[in-house]
Design an enzyme around this catalytic site. Structure first.
Site, mmCIF file in Angstrom:
data_model
loop_
_atom_site.group_PDB
_atom_site.id
_atom_site.type_symbol
_atom_site.label_atom_id
_atom_site.label_comp_id
_atom_site.label_asym_id
_atom_site.label_seq_id
_atom_site.Cartn_x
_atom_site.Cartn_y
_atom_site.Cartn_z
ATOM 1 N N HIS A 170 -1.538 6.962 5.484
ATOM 2 C CA HIS A 170 -0.034 6.826 6.101
ATOM 3 C C HIS A 170 1.078 7.404 5.108
ATOM 4 C CE1 HIS A 170 -1.273 2.604 6.010
ATOM 5 N NE2 HIS A 170 -1.800 2.799 4.482
ATOM 6 N N ALA B 227 1.043 -1.794 0.009
ATOM 7 C CA ALA B 227 0.282 -0.207 0.072
ATOM 8 C C ALA B 227 1.179 1.656 0.026
ATOM 9 C CB ALA B 227 -0.898 0.179 1.796
ATOM 10 N N ASN C 8 0.220 -3.402 7.377
ATOM 11 C CA ASN C 8 1.623 -4.652 7.238
ATOM 12 C C ASN C 8 2.134 -3.392 6.688
ATOM 13 O OD1 ASN C 8 1.161 -7.230 6.623
ATOM 14 N ND2 ASN C 8 -1.109 -6.461 5.971
HETATM 15 N N1 LIG Z 1 1.227 -5.200 2.275
HETATM 16 C C1 LIG Z 1 0.389 -4.726 2.560
HETATM 17 O O1 LIG Z 1 0.630 -3.023 2.056
HETATM 18 C C2 LIG Z 1 -1.311 -5.022 2.711
HETATM 19 C C3 LIG Z 1 -2.426 -4.590 2.283
HETATM 20 C C4 LIG Z 1 -3.313 -4.135 2.479
HETATM 21 C C5 LIG Z 1 -3.072 -5.875 3.011
HETATM 22 N N2 LIG Z 1 -2.619 -6.966 2.908
HETATM 23 C C6 LIG Z 1 -2.929 -8.037 3.376
HETATM 24 O O2 LIG Z 1 -3.140 -8.683 2.257
HETATM 25 C C7 LIG Z 1 -4.211 -9.563 2.916
HETATM 26 C C8 LIG Z 1 -5.321 -9.861 2.254
HETATM 27 O O3 LIG Z 1 -5.903 -8.330 1.822
HETATM 28 P P1 LIG Z 1 -7.582 -8.715 1.575
HETATM 29 O O4 LIG Z 1 -8.064 -7.702 0.998
HETATM 30 O O5 LIG Z 1 -7.113 -9.036 -0.005
HETATM 31 O O6 LIG Z 1 -8.395 -9.864 2.214
HETATM 32 P P2 LIG Z 1 -9.862 -10.240 2.317
HETATM 33 O O7 LIG Z 1 -10.268 -10.679 3.411
HETATM 34 O O8 LIG Z 1 -10.778 -9.609 0.978
HETATM 35 O O9 LIG Z 1 -9.703 -11.550 1.608
HETATM 36 C C9 LIG Z 1 -8.100 -12.449 2.119
HETATM 37 C C10 LIG Z 1 -8.643 -13.623 1.709
HETATM 38 O O10 LIG Z 1 -7.828 -14.832 1.930
HETATM 39 C C11 LIG Z 1 -8.381 -15.985 2.489
HETATM 40 N N3 LIG Z 1 -7.859 -16.438 3.566
HETATM 41 C C12 LIG Z 1 -7.043 -15.835 4.706
HETATM 42 N N4 LIG Z 1 -6.623 -16.798 5.129
HETATM 43 C C13 LIG Z 1 -5.750 -18.063 5.107
HETATM 44 C C14 LIG Z 1 -4.941 -19.744 4.965
HETATM 45 N N5 LIG Z 1 -4.670 -19.908 5.483
HETATM 46 N N6 LIG Z 1 -5.293 -20.415 3.817
HETATM 47 C C15 LIG Z 1 -6.438 -19.284 2.235
HETATM 48 N N7 LIG Z 1 -6.741 -19.004 2.502
HETATM 49 C C16 LIG Z 1 -6.952 -17.792 3.256
HETATM 50 C C17 LIG Z 1 -9.681 -15.495 2.643
HETATM 51 O O11 LIG Z 1 -10.496 -17.146 3.000
HETATM 52 C C18 LIG Z 1 -9.869 -14.475 2.128
HETATM 53 O O12 LIG Z 1 -10.951 -14.942 1.509
HETATM 54 C C19 LIG Z 1 -4.661 -8.988 4.416
HETATM 55 O O13 LIG Z 1 -4.255 -10.374 5.415
HETATM 56 C C20 LIG Z 1 -2.998 -8.810 4.474
HETATM 57 O O14 LIG Z 1 -2.451 -9.204 5.177
HETATM 58 C C21 LIG Z 1 -1.405 -6.119 2.867
#
Ligand SMILES: NC(=O)c1ccc[n+]([C@@H]2O[C@H](COP(=O)([O-])OP(=O)(O)OC[C@H]3O[C@@H](n4cnc5c(N)ncnc54)[C@H](O)[C@@H]3O)[C@@H](O)[C@H]2O)c1
Length: 334
Positions: free
Chosen positions: A285, A185, A255
């Site tokens: 941020h 992000a 994150n």
């Molecule tokens: N690096 C960054 O700046 C940044 C920014 C935003 C989100 N993220 C990460 O991305 C992830 C996903 O974000 P999102 O908005 O798509 O979330 P979301 O809740 O919309 O989707 C996450 C999906 O992953 C699946 N999931 C979770 N844990 C799992 C596992 N152990 N095995 C299989 N499937 C699994 C869930 O069922 C869900 O469908 C967040 O949890 C966060 O850690 C990182």
């Protein structure tokens, strides 16, 4: 858009930017492109040990699987589908989708027709994909990351908070697969990585909608603070502290804090503040870096992802951009 924990240096090397693991590979790519030569092959040992048994960054493009098919995973899929000549999305792994549909490659995931892909289990994904794209959760990185890397497939991590755990970081570094870190992000990680070792302090001030900070594992005090912001309509600072504490309190929401510490090569230089602001239309941020290279300040104001206000719309684009970089699509800023 990706940093790499490679298989030829140490984790500390990679985090400080001093290691041989990513530098030589990146330089090789640029030189080869300047000479207009193809294919672009990975010079690391991974190439020989990859899922397809050959250097995979060639002119045939790459095969990927998406781990986590929520807000970000679906967007990443749609973005990558625009580059079928470079990136083939073999399928998705998602505990919710798997529970509902089962790991049958003949089954297609739910969603609009352009976003329907086979539902894979992990062994199939590891066997067939060159790269697994994690956009699921820190727990998914912990549960599946070491197995993916040990099997020789590469992993692109979005849930960087998981890497605050040094033991896990070492496992993901052990190879033969390579671990890449998404910029997610924010921007400016290239500068912070360049300044690594010369940084005195990094301040991160994150402001998000209260609803984007709520999750089942919150401590009582933090939940009360967030709910107070919602009830009064005024901003409330709900956290101030270190990266590990921020990640422990808000595993999927901060994150960005882990990204800063990993880029700096030292989590302890980063001080994190999180504010719940019911009036925030954008997630912001504000990052201030002080050190021997000067004072650097970034203000990033992201639209929340329409499908999940806890994530920013930019994140999926950053992941797709990183995958395209790995697939040889330039321009390459390194
Ligand atoms: N690096 C960054 O700046 C940044 C920014 C935003 C989100 N993220 C990460 O991305 C992830 C996903 O974000 P999102 O908005 O798509 O979330 P979301 O809740 O919309 O989707 C996450 C999906 O992953 C699946 N999931 C979770 N844990 C799992 C596992 N152990 N095995 C299989 N499937 C699994 C869930 O069922 C869900 O469908 C967040 O949890 C966060 O850690 C990182």
């Amino acid at each position: 858009m990706v940093a790499e924990l490679g298989s030829t240096g140490t984790v500390a090397d990679a985090r400080s930017g001093a290691g041989p693991c990513s530098g030589w590979g990146a330089t090789t790519q640029v030189v080869k492109q300047a000479l207009n030569s193809v294919p672009i092959l990975s010079p690391t040992p991974h190439g020989a040990a990859s899922a397809h048994g050959a250097g995979w960054m060639d002119d045939m493009g790459i095969d990927v699987a998406i781990l986590g098919y929520g807000a970000i995973g679906r967007s990443v899929h749609l973005l990558l589908a625009q580059h079928p000549e470079r990136v083939r999305v073999l399928g998705v792994l998602d505990r919710a989708v798997l529970a509902k549909e089962g790991p049958k490659p003949s089954r297609r995931s739910a969603g609009p027709p352009e976003a329907r892909v086979p539902v894979l289990d992990l062994p199939t994904a590891i066997k067939r994909a060159d790269l697994v794209i994690e956009c699921a959760s820190p727990s998914a990185v912990r549960a599946h990351g070491p197995e993916i890397i040990a099997a020789g497939a590469d992993l692109l991590v979005a849930s960087l908070g998981a890497l605050v755990d040094e033991r896990l970081g070492a496992q993901l570094h052990a190879g033969p697969g390579r671990c890449h870190l998404s910029t997610g992000a924010i921007g400016g990680l290239d500068l912070i990585r360049s300044a690594a070792g010369a940084i005195e302090a990094i301040e991160l001030e994150t402001v998000k909608l209260p609803a984007a900070l709520l999750h089942p594992g919150l401590s009582g005090t933090q939940r009360e603070d967030i709910e107070r912001a919602q009830a009064t309509g005024s901003p409330v600072r709900v956290f101030i502290g270190s990266v590990p504490d921020a990640v422990a309190g808000f595993p999927s929401n901060i994150n960005v804090a882990a990204a800063l510490g990993l880029a700096a090569g030292d989590l302890s230089v980063v001080r994190v503040s999180i504010t719940a602001d019911p009036t925030a239309t954008l997630t912001s941020h504000t990052i201030t870096v002080r050190g021997e290279t000067g004072k650097h300040r970034f203000e990033i104001r992201n639209f929340p992802d329409p499908a999940n206000p806890a994530s920013s719309a930019l994140t999926a684009r950053a992941i797709a951009s990183g995958v395209l970089h790995l697939a040889g699509v330039g321009p390459h800023f390194i």
